[in-house]
Design an enzyme around this catalytic site. Structure first.
Site, mmCIF file in Angstrom:
data_model
loop_
_atom_site.group_PDB
_atom_site.id
_atom_site.type_symbol
_atom_site.label_atom_id
_atom_site.label_comp_id
_atom_site.label_asym_id
_atom_site.label_seq_id
_atom_site.Cartn_x
_atom_site.Cartn_y
_atom_site.Cartn_z
ATOM 1 N N ASP A 97 75.847 62.286 3.097
ATOM 2 C CA ASP A 97 76.828 62.635 4.114
ATOM 3 C C ASP A 97 77.150 64.123 4.052
ATOM 4 O OD1 ASP A 97 78.383 61.115 6.125
ATOM 5 O OD2 ASP A 97 78.391 59.568 4.581
ATOM 6 N N ASP A 198 78.942 63.844 9.397
ATOM 7 C CA ASP A 198 80.174 63.121 9.693
ATOM 8 C C ASP A 198 81.013 63.867 10.734
ATOM 9 O OD1 ASP A 198 82.242 61.024 8.832
ATOM 10 O OD2 ASP A 198 83.338 62.898 8.528
ATOM 11 N N GLU A 255 77.095 61.809 13.707
ATOM 12 C CA GLU A 255 78.064 60.781 14.107
ATOM 13 C C GLU A 255 78.731 61.261 15.402
ATOM 14 O OE1 GLU A 255 81.868 58.292 12.289
ATOM 15 O OE2 GLU A 255 81.654 60.431 11.844
ATOM 16 N N HIS A 324 80.245 51.541 7.380
ATOM 17 C CA HIS A 324 81.436 51.477 6.532
ATOM 18 C C HIS A 324 82.736 51.586 7.327
ATOM 19 C CE1 HIS A 324 80.655 55.658 7.300
ATOM 20 N NE2 HIS A 324 81.856 55.980 6.869
ATOM 21 N N ASP A 325 82.656 51.914 8.609
ATOM 22 C CA ASP A 325 83.848 52.051 9.444
ATOM 23 C C ASP A 325 84.057 50.866 10.372
ATOM 24 O OD1 ASP A 325 84.755 54.505 8.493
ATOM 25 O OD2 ASP A 325 83.490 55.646 9.874
#
Length: 549
Positions: A97, A198, A255, A324-325
């Site tokens: 990330d 990110d 993202e 993960h979100d």
């Protein structure tokens, strides 16, 4: 144009919850290294690891205090180097990330910035005076609450789109960019194979930081327009690409909340030399948790088809349904009560064989589901805690709040990986940092490895089929049965090879006719039911992949 990352199958790891190697209850880098053979056997080519950097953990590692150190709970830089070496030794690749919209408030850059108004790094972040005795503007943060935090040291406010301990970097400042690029090159020279970037959609802010209209009504959506995919953002991406990305054989995945198919080529068009792929948000925003409604197949068709067609011959898709979100996809889109295995495998077939690089989130390959929450103390995620406070202030009961967060909370995807039916699901010999899902005795890797009809082995078969057939990687996507209210069907075509993917996205049988889509001369090469009972009828959540003669 062929590329290694287009042909790869990717796997996302949330380190804290993947595998604990030392019994402290927290997943770590050595735990990931222990499980590399499992990932290789599954067919994984590319691993994405969520932040493992030094962090005070206000947002579970996405608040970074040192980009070139490892969080002590996860191990050491020597552990990371060993992990990277072992990944490459198995013929796999590793990306990490890149979190550069913001840092932690403990990062040395911010400590300098807040030390005085005339510090050389003051402008590395966004500082403003209050306005009329209040905050600089009325923007609402992504995790609720104001985007501004008052600093008593210098008596100004700093901007933070996420938590109050995640101050936003000022990307208008060229020194900030140079520092970020130096850090990126440091990791790339170490040998990593790319970045998942990110919150890249938020780097550019509305220059005047003006108030949004109607602040008391739906504050969040208007605020987003001031910092989501704002005009000029691509200038930052071009600058990053010229200075860093173009000089390495890597993959980059942005993202990208707020991006739609009609502008996708601007970001990932091959001739533009920007990003390899983006994670778009359209399809994962469809579910209506308050009503318990799954997305209609027709809506899914519209969104996925728009992205497939927009990038055909121009760019590349990142295919995903979990991360993960997000809550677990089988709980969100499927039927965990009556057709858990069937819906988990049907959804897998639906997204996995489109044109793009498929990503699997840890536990998705065994059909992990949402967990159960009984009280406020069961939640760990900062956004869930903020939402709890907001709903409580609105007069919602504890039962209502728990019910809402149970369906929507990010904690659902962060429960420990379910490796076996032993205590703590084989995740740790100690007390796990987060409660293991109670269904681990039924849903776990060990039991599914022994079951040829398991969700895990269906994923393995999907991966093997994709690797075997170039049409399922590079082939053109064509929607079929567009008006069928239950079935999502599409064709993949390349150099005379043709495949049809059929998915019944419902808990009832579904039919079509040979006039609509003839399959008499096709071979069913993979399905999630033992056999084809009737050619033009699908069982609930049945998926079939046909190879046409």
């Amino acid at each position: 144009m062929a590329s290694w990352w287009k042909e790869a199958v990717a796997y996302q790891i949330y380190p804290r919850s993947f595998k604990d190697s030392n019994g402290d209850g927290i997943g770590d880098l050595n735990g990931i290294t222990e499980k590399l053979d499992y990932l290789k056997d599954l067919g994984i080519d590319l691993i994405w690891i969520c932040p493992m950097y030094k962090s005070p953990n206000d947002d579970n590692g996405y608040d970074i205090s040192d980009y070139q150190e490892i969080m002590a709970e996860f191990g050491t830089m020597a552990d990371f180097d060993r992990l990277l070496e072992q990944v490459h030794a198995r013929g796999m690749r590793l990306i990490i990330d890149l979190v550069v919209n913001h840092t932690s408030d403990e990062h040395p850059w911010f400590l300098e910035s807040r030390s005085s108004r005339d510090n050389p790094k003051r402008d590395w972040y966004t500082w403003r005076d209050g306005k009329n005795g209040a905050e600089p503007n009325n923007w609402e943060g992504i995790f609720k609450g104001s985007t501004w935090e008052f600093d008593p040291v210098t008596e100004q406010y700093f901007l933070h789109l996420f938590t109050r301990r995640q101050p936003d970097l000022n990307w208008e400042n060229h020194d900030v960019r140079r520092a970020v690029y130096d850090m990126m090159r440091w990791w790339l020279d170490k040998g990593i194979d790319g970045f998942r970037i990110d919150a890249i959609a938020h780097l550019k802010k509305e220059p005047l930081l003006a108030d949004v209209p109607n602040p008391d009504k739906l504050r969040y959506a208007p605020s987003m327009k001031s910092h989501l995919n704002y005009d000029g953002l691509l200038d930052y991406v071009d600058d990053m690409s010229r200075n860093v990305l173009q000089h390495y054989d890597i993959v980059t995945v942005g993202e990208m909340n707020g991006l739609f198919a009609d502008h996708a080529e601007e970001w990932v068009g091959e001739h533009r030399n920007r990003l390899s792929m983006v994670f778009q948000f359209e399809h994962v925003r469809l579910w209506e948790p308050e009503a318990g409604l799954r997305p209609e197949p027709g809506v899914l068709k519209k969104i996925f088809t728009a992205w497939q067609e927009a990038l055909e011959g121009k760019g590349w898709n990142a295919l995903y349904v979990e991360n993960h979100d997000l809550t677990r996809i089988t709980s969100r889109w499927g039927d965990t009560e009556h057709h858990w295995r069937e819906s988990a495998t049907c959804i897998a077939a639906l997204y996995f064989l489109m044109q793009g690089t498929p990503f699997i989130y840890q536990g998705q390959e065994i059909g992990m589901t949402n967990t159960r929450f009984n009280s406020h103390d069961d939640f760990d995620d900062v956004s869930a805690k903020n939402m709890w406070r907001e709903m409580e202030a609105q007069g919602k009961s504890e039962e209502e709040i728990i019910a809402f967060l149970t369906n929507t909370g990010r904690d659902n995807s962060r429960t420990p990986m379910q490796w076996n039916a032993w205590p703590n699901a084989g995740f740790s010999d100690g007390e796990p940092w987060f409660k293991v899902n109670a269904n681990f005795e039924m849903i776990n890797v060990a039991s599914q490895q022994q079951d040829p009809d398991s969700v895990l082995n269906f994923y393995r078969a999907l991966i093997q089929l994709r690797k075997k057939e170039r049409a399922l990687i590079y082939g053109r996507y064509e929607l079929e049965l567009a008006d069928n209210p239950q079935i999502y069907a599409y064709r993949r075509v390349l150099d005379g090879a043709e495949f049809v993917v059929l998915c019944n996205m419902s808990s009832k049988s579904a039919r079509w006719t040979s006039d609509e889509l003839p399959l008499e001369w096709a071979e069913c090469v993979l399905g999630n039911y033992p056999q084809v009972d009737e050619l033009y009828r699908l069982h609930p959540w049945e998926a079939r992949i046909y190879k046409l003669a």
